[in-house]
Design an enzyme around this catalytic site. Structure first.
Site, PDB file in Angstrom:
ATOM      1  N   GLN A  11      -2.067   5.721   0.942  1.00 18.66           N
ATOM      2  CA  GLN A  11      -3.047   6.448   0.220  1.00 18.66           C
ATOM      3  C   GLN A  11      -4.346   5.761   0.279  1.00 18.66           C
ATOM      4  OE1 GLN A  11      -1.206   8.189  -3.103  1.00 18.66           O
ATOM      5  NE2 GLN A  11      -2.957   9.149  -3.787  1.00 18.66           N
ATOM      6  N   SER A  89       1.963   0.234   0.706  1.00 17.48           N
ATOM      7  CA  SER A  89       2.739   1.137  -0.331  1.00 17.48           C
ATOM      8  C   SER A  89       3.279   2.413   0.319  1.00 17.48           C
ATOM      9  CB  SER A  89       1.386   1.797  -0.936  1.00 17.48           C
ATOM     10  OG  SER A  89       1.640   2.465  -2.151  1.00 17.48           O
ATOM     11  N   LEU A  90       2.595   3.570   0.386  1.00 12.57           N
ATOM     12  CA  LEU A  90       3.405   4.741   1.162  1.00 12.57           C
ATOM     13  C   LEU A  90       3.635   4.477   2.415  1.00 12.57           C
ATOM     14  CD1 LEU A  90       2.470   7.296   3.181  1.00 12.57           C
ATOM     15  CD2 LEU A  90       4.317   7.756   1.190  1.00 12.57           C
ATOM     16  N   ARG A 114       8.573  10.856  -4.675  1.00  8.11           N
ATOM     17  CA  ARG A 114       7.658   9.786  -5.057  1.00  8.11           C
ATOM     18  C   ARG A 114       6.391  10.396  -5.718  1.00  8.11           C
ATOM     19  NH1 ARG A 114       3.899   6.030  -2.611  1.00  8.11           N
ATOM     20  NH2 ARG A 114       4.051   3.924  -2.961  1.00  8.11           N
ATOM     21  N   HIS A 189       1.580   0.753  -9.003  1.00 13.19           N
ATOM     22  CA  HIS A 189       2.093  -0.668  -8.745  1.00 13.19           C
ATOM     23  C   HIS A 189       1.929  -1.299  -9.870  1.00 13.19           C
ATOM     24  CE1 HIS A 189       2.837   0.419  -4.639  1.00 13.19           C
ATOM     25  NE2 HIS A 189       1.544   0.815  -4.563  1.00 13.19           N
ATOM     26  N   GLN A 238       9.192  -1.316  -5.579  1.00 21.25           N
ATOM     27  CA  GLN A 238       7.762  -1.134  -4.988  1.00 21.25           C
ATOM     28  C   GLN A 238       6.906  -0.494  -6.165  1.00 21.25           C
ATOM     29  OE1 GLN A 238       5.906   1.797  -2.699  1.00 21.25           O
ATOM     30  NE2 GLN A 238       6.128   0.723  -0.827  1.00 21.25           N
TER      31      GLN A 238
END
Length: 296
Positions: A11, A89-90, A114, A189, A238
């Site tokens: 993202q 991340s993603l 998610r 996070h 994560q």
């Protein structure tokens, strides 16, 4: 022969119009149609929306996953293969797809869930800091309850995450060249995502993770592994854990990697990598021309 890592942005790398050129190909059309069946909406409509719908978390994450997965398939169809994969991340979901841990539809369903959970996370705040004293920042975070290091991107750029009060206190208390509040819905996070992470773990639990075809470096643990069960557990962690991108980058030369290909829109990861490991050859593949221009 050069060893290659494929890395996948998350993202923040989205852009209006991304992936539209891929829709002219049969493979692109097939994937986009499959995505619409799963999502209930059109990726092409969202990425072409003039009001930047693609930057809404609910849409950003599935759109990035779809576009990056198509790029993966096109690269593989032309004979390219990674020796190691990682995603920010993603982007870790695309890395797992590229490594054969799960199929396209399974990954997209997980990413959609998610995105829904993260879009609902209205508590908290995130901020990026550039040009700071690492020791002073670590000390301030340690002394400030309610804030954590969310993204350790490179020696000169990090993202902090937590309650608005705690994040603001760190921004005000640490000298940095630049400190910018991020336009996100919650404290990604960080421990503030614990409820969302618990719900996501339920969706993840029944999903089978195959042995990866190439080693994967995970956000919460940059130690390379192909063990599906380990990769699944790391994915559970994560949502609340830090993205240890600086450590992932430093691990690449130790694994014999000479070349890093950022597969996805933009060049965010290329910029981060350049600051950490200057000797790595860096390439961007974010559109059809760049796929076709990549030498085998």
């Amino acid at each position: 022969m050069a060893k290659v890592a494929w890395v996948f942005p998350g993202q923040g790398s989205q852009a209006i119009g991304m992936g539209v050129d891929l829709a002219v190909l049969p493979l692109g059309q097939e994937r986009l149609a499959a995505a619409e069946e799963i999502l209930g909406w059109s990726v092409l409509d969202i990425v072409q929306s003039a009001d930047d719908k693609v930057s809404n978390t609910l849409y950003t994450q599935p759109c990035l996953y779809v576009v990056e997965s198509i790029l993966v398939d096109l690269l593989k169809a032309q004979g390219h293969q990674p020796d190691v994969v990682a995603g920010h991340s993603l982007g870790e979901y695309v890395a797992l797809y590229a490594a054969g841990v799960f199929d396209f539809a399974t990954g997209l369903a997980l990413v959609q869930r998610r995105a829904e959970l993260m879009a609902q996370a209205s508590d908290g705040m995130m901020a990026a800091l550039l040009g700071f004293d690492a020791e002073a920042l670590a000390a301030k975070i340690e002394a400030t309850p309610g804030v954590v290091l969310a993204n350790d991107n490179n020696p000169g750029q990090v993202v902090i995450s937590g309650t608005p009060e705690a994040v603001t206190a760190v921004m005000d208390g640490v000298k940095a060249k630049r400190a910018v509040k991020l336009n996100v819905s919650g404290a990604f996070h960080s421990p503030l995502m614990a409820d969302a992470a618990a719900q996501f773990a339920q969706a993840l639990e029944p999903v089978h993770f195959s042995v990866a075809q190439v080693p994967v470096l995970s956000n919460v643990d940059p130690t390379p592994t192909t063990d599906g069960a380990v990769l699944k557990q790391r994915l559970v962690q994560q949502m609340t854990g830090s993205v240890r991108w600086r450590e992932i980058t430093l691990a690449l030369p130790e694994l014999g990697i000479d070349r890093v290909i950022e597969v996805g829109p933009g060049n965010v990861l290329t910029g981060l990598t350049k600051r950490t490991c200057r000797d790595l050859a860096l390439v961007n593949v974010g559109n059809l021309d760049q796929v076709n221009g990549l030498a085998v």
